[in-house]
Design an enzyme around this catalytic site. Structure first.
Site, PDB file in Angstrom:
ATOM      1  CG  HIS A  84      -0.352   0.448   2.486  1.00  0.00           C
ATOM      2  ND1 HIS A  84      -0.204   1.777   2.832  1.00  0.00           N
ATOM      3  CD2 HIS A  84       0.143  -0.266   3.531  1.00  0.00           C
ATOM      4  CE1 HIS A  84       0.360   1.858   4.032  1.00  0.00           C
ATOM      5  NE2 HIS A  84       0.576   0.634   4.472  1.00  0.00           N
ATOM      6  CB  CYS A  85       1.285   4.207  -1.672  1.00  0.00           C
ATOM      7  SG  CYS A  85       0.130   4.166  -3.061  1.00  0.00           S
ATOM      8  CB  ALA A  86      -1.159   8.061   0.526  1.00  0.00           C
TER       9      ALA A  86
END
Length: 171
Positions: A84-86
């Protein structure tokens, strides 16, 4: 707060999914790859978190992490992996595409289509595309996508079956 399933044991999301312990547990996730600067790694029993501290800026050196992250995903035999990222749109899809090229033997174009098939709104920034192109060239000695100047900015381009240009946002 959803996680897109890329393979039977690989998921892609924004930061909110990693903070949902019920979701993490239900997907059998034992490894979280956190490609953010600010979001915390959750502390769940039996779940390892690997931080990839890169900003979502075209000059950020995400490509420096492609091999390490791909290998860690590949070697996670204990369960599933969540990357994941933001927002799950730029950094994490780029990392997942690098993994697919390295360990599933697909081209960058195929990796993009694969990920986009599960998460249609991905949009790695132009710098990450350039780094993915460099990685594809390193792995396969050629590129299946090129960067092109468009009215929307510099975007990855491929040829459609009739020979005309197609851009990553329109595939």
């Amino acid at each position: 707060m959803s996680a897109s399933q890329i393979t039977p044991s690989l998921f892609l999301s924004g930061a909110d999914a990693a903070l949902n312990q019920a979701l993490v547990s239900s997907k059998g996730i034992t490894l979280i790859i956190n490609a953010t600067l600010a979001h915390t790694c959750p502390a769940y029993r039996g779940v390892e978190c690997l931080r990839v501290p890169v900003s979502d800026m075209p000059h950020a050196r995400l490509g420096d992490h492609f091999e390490r992250v791909a290998l860690r995903i590949h070697n996670n035999r204990a369960g599933s992996t969540l990357v994941h990222c933001a927002a799950g749109m730029s950094r994490s899809p780029a990392l997942v595409m690098a993994y697919l090229m390295r360990y599933k033997g697909v081209t960058l174009r195929e990796a993009h289509e694969w990920v986009r098939g599960s998460r249609p709104y991905i949009r790695p920034n132009a710098g990450f595309w350039r780094q993915l192109l460099d990685y594809e060239k390193k792995l396969y000695g050629r590129n299946t996508v090129k960067m092109a100047v468009t009215p929307l900015g510099v975007l990855p381009e491929s040829k459609d079956p009739q020979g005309g240009p197609r851009y990553c946002l329109n595939w």
